[in-house]
Design a protein around this motif. Sequence first.
Motif, PDB file in Angstrom:
ATOM      1  N   VAL A  12       0.840  -1.203   0.000  1.00  0.00           N
ATOM      2  CA  VAL A  12       0.000   0.000   0.000  1.00  0.00           C
ATOM      3  C   VAL A  12       0.871   1.248   0.000  1.00  0.00           C
ATOM      4  O   VAL A  12       0.563   2.242  -0.671  1.00  0.00           O
ATOM      5  N   GLN A  13       1.984   1.215   0.757  1.00  0.00           N
ATOM      6  CA  GLN A  13       2.909   2.350   0.776  1.00  0.00           C
ATOM      7  C   GLN A  13       3.356   2.685  -0.642  1.00  0.00           C
ATOM      8  O   GLN A  13       3.342   3.856  -1.051  1.00  0.00           O
ATOM      9  N   MET A  14       3.748   1.674  -1.420  1.00  0.00           N
ATOM     10  CA  MET A  14       4.202   1.930  -2.778  1.00  0.00           C
ATOM     11  C   MET A  14       3.060   2.423  -3.659  1.00  0.00           C
ATOM     12  O   MET A  14       3.240   3.341  -4.472  1.00  0.00           O
ATOM     13  N   ALA A  15       1.885   1.847  -3.499  1.00  0.00           N
ATOM     14  CA  ALA A  15       0.729   2.278  -4.295  1.00  0.00           C
ATOM     15  C   ALA A  15       0.400   3.741  -4.019  1.00  0.00           C
ATOM     16  O   ALA A  15       0.032   4.496  -4.939  1.00  0.00           O
ATOM     17  N   GLU A  16       0.544   4.178  -2.782  1.00  0.00           N
ATOM     18  CA  GLU A  16       0.251   5.572  -2.428  1.00  0.00           C
ATOM     19  C   GLU A  16       1.360   6.506  -2.910  1.00  0.00           C
ATOM     20  O   GLU A  16       1.092   7.647  -3.290  1.00  0.00           O
ATOM     21  N   ILE A  17       2.608   6.040  -2.895  1.00  0.00           N
ATOM     22  CA  ILE A  17       3.703   6.849  -3.442  1.00  0.00           C
ATOM     23  C   ILE A  17       3.459   7.125  -4.923  1.00  0.00           C
ATOM     24  O   ILE A  17       3.717   8.230  -5.425  1.00  0.00           O
ATOM     25  N   GLU A  18       2.938   6.131  -5.633  1.00  0.00           N
ATOM     26  CA  GLU A  18       2.659   6.299  -7.059  1.00  0.00           C
ATOM     27  C   GLU A  18       1.639   7.405  -7.318  1.00  0.00           C
ATOM     28  O   GLU A  18       1.635   8.029  -8.385  1.00  0.00           O
ATOM     29  N   LYS A  19       0.769   7.666  -6.355  1.00  0.00           N
ATOM     30  CA  LYS A  19      -0.278   8.683  -6.517  1.00  0.00           C
ATOM     31  C   LYS A  19       0.230  10.102  -6.249  1.00  0.00           C
ATOM     32  O   LYS A  19      -0.495  11.066  -6.503  1.00  0.00           O
ATOM     33  N   GLU A  20       1.449  10.225  -5.715  1.00  0.00           N
ATOM     34  CA  GLU A  20       2.020  11.546  -5.406  1.00  0.00           C
ATOM     35  C   GLU A  20       2.757  12.059  -6.640  1.00  0.00           C
ATOM     36  O   GLU A  20       3.840  11.575  -6.973  1.00  0.00           O
ATOM     37  N   PRO A  21       2.202  13.054  -7.351  1.00  0.00           N
ATOM     38  CA  PRO A  21       2.823  13.520  -8.597  1.00  0.00           C
ATOM     39  C   PRO A  21       4.147  14.238  -8.382  1.00  0.00           C
ATOM     40  O   PRO A  21       4.931  14.400  -9.332  1.00  0.00           O
ATOM     41  N   GLY A  22       4.417  14.662  -7.160  1.00  0.00           N
ATOM     42  CA  GLY A  22       5.636  15.411  -6.893  1.00  0.00           C
ATOM     43  C   GLY A  22       6.908  14.659  -7.198  1.00  0.00           C
ATOM     44  O   GLY A  22       7.929  15.271  -7.561  1.00  0.00           O
ATOM     45  N   PHE A  23       6.879  13.327  -7.088  1.00  0.00           N
ATOM     46  CA  PHE A  23       8.083  12.545  -7.373  1.00  0.00           C
ATOM     47  C   PHE A  23       8.455  12.651  -8.850  1.00  0.00           C
ATOM     48  O   PHE A  23       9.611  12.906  -9.207  1.00  0.00           O
ATOM     49  N   GLU A  24       7.463  12.468  -9.701  1.00  0.00           N
ATOM     50  CA  GLU A  24       7.721  12.566 -11.145  1.00  0.00           C
ATOM     51  C   GLU A  24       8.108  13.991 -11.515  1.00  0.00           C
ATOM     52  O   GLU A  24       9.016  14.205 -12.326  1.00  0.00           O
ATOM     53  N   GLU A  25       7.444  14.983 -10.926  1.00  0.00           N
ATOM     54  CA  GLU A  25       7.748  16.383 -11.225  1.00  0.00           C
ATOM     55  C   GLU A  25       9.176  16.738 -10.843  1.00  0.00           C
ATOM     56  O   GLU A  25       9.818  17.566 -11.504  1.00  0.00           O
ATOM     57  N   ALA A  26       9.670  16.117  -9.760  1.00  0.00           N
ATOM     58  CA  ALA A  26      11.046  16.382  -9.309  1.00  0.00           C
ATOM     59  C   ALA A  26      12.057  15.469  -9.986  1.00  0.00           C
ATOM     60  O   ALA A  26      13.260  15.551  -9.709  1.00  0.00           O
ATOM     61  N   GLY A  27      11.589  14.586 -10.865  1.00  0.00           N
ATOM     62  CA  GLY A  27      12.488  13.674 -11.567  1.00  0.00           C
ATOM     63  C   GLY A  27      13.048  12.579 -10.680  1.00  0.00           C
ATOM     64  O   GLY A  27      14.136  12.052 -10.949  1.00  0.00           O
ATOM     65  N   ILE A  28      12.314  12.234  -9.622  1.00  0.00           N
ATOM     66  CA  ILE A  28      12.782  11.229  -8.660  1.00  0.00           C
ATOM     67  C   ILE A  28      12.209   9.865  -9.016  1.00  0.00           C
ATOM     68  O   ILE A  28      10.988   9.698  -9.159  1.00  0.00           O
ATOM     69  N   THR A  29      13.086   8.877  -9.157  1.00  0.00           N
ATOM     70  CA  THR A  29      12.669   7.495  -9.405  1.00  0.00           C
ATOM     71  C   THR A  29      12.589   6.754  -8.078  1.00  0.00           C
ATOM     72  O   THR A  29      13.526   6.803  -7.279  1.00  0.00           O
ATOM     73  N   VAL A  30      11.471   6.070  -7.833  1.00  0.00           N
ATOM     74  CA  VAL A  30      11.308   5.282  -6.610  1.00  0.00           C
ATOM     75  C   VAL A  30      11.352   3.804  -6.988  1.00  0.00           C
ATOM     76  O   VAL A  30      10.566   3.342  -7.826  1.00  0.00           O
ATOM     77  N   LEU A  31      12.282   3.087  -6.376  1.00  0.00           N
ATOM     78  CA  LEU A  31      12.453   1.665  -6.672  1.00  0.00           C
ATOM     79  C   LEU A  31      12.122   0.828  -5.436  1.00  0.00           C
ATOM     80  O   LEU A  31      12.880   0.835  -4.463  1.00  0.00           O
ATOM     81  N   PRO A  32      11.010   0.098  -5.444  1.00  0.00           N
ATOM     82  CA  PRO A  32      10.720  -0.811  -4.328  1.00  0.00           C
ATOM     83  C   PRO A  32      11.548  -2.079  -4.461  1.00  0.00           C
ATOM     84  O   PRO A  32      11.626  -2.675  -5.542  1.00  0.00           O
TER      85      PRO A  32
END
Length: 209
Positions: free
Chosen positions: A107-127
Amino acid sequence: MTTTAPRPTAKQRKIDAKLAAVRAEAAVTARRQRNRRIAGIVGLLVVVALVSYGLLSSRQQASAEERIAPDFTLPTTEGASVTLSDLRGGPVVLFFNEGAGCAACTVQMAEIEKEPGFEEAGITVLPIVMNTAEQILPDMQRYGATTPFLLDDGTVTDAYGVLGTGMHEGLPGHGFVLVDAEGVQRWQGEYPSMWLEPGKLLEEVTSRL
């Protein structure tokens, strides 16, 4: 001249015996009540100690120690592979978690995907999980996580010092590692509560870039 006390009658002896029995029973009852009170106090102290330990041990732990992040190549749930050094040029957040069976982790990862700020900042999240694709895919589908999970045999988890940091000795806990665009590890945070609000995570990592 001395007098001899009258010998108690049979009736009096019965009464005395009953009184003695009542006193003995009362003494036993009192001891039992006292023991129960002591046991209750001891039990309360144990509970307080356990709760206190739990609160202390569940506190967020963070480190800003910098080092070159250990490079790795790991397979993904999609059958491809990801190499950390190939992502140079943009920041990366590694999300080490318990994986299959840990609903909060997926669920943590699914909710991170919903936060557009990561993509806007060019941040890649790798579980990253210590599972096979067959083990983790059902949880991903159940909780709506679409980012490919990286499948580790424990080598990468150990290299980042997060093996055994959670509730299970042979697994990671629930933590994040920030690697900047040059491949330097800038920050690491462990969250025993098994949750970090995605907006807070975004604030945490962007403040260190």
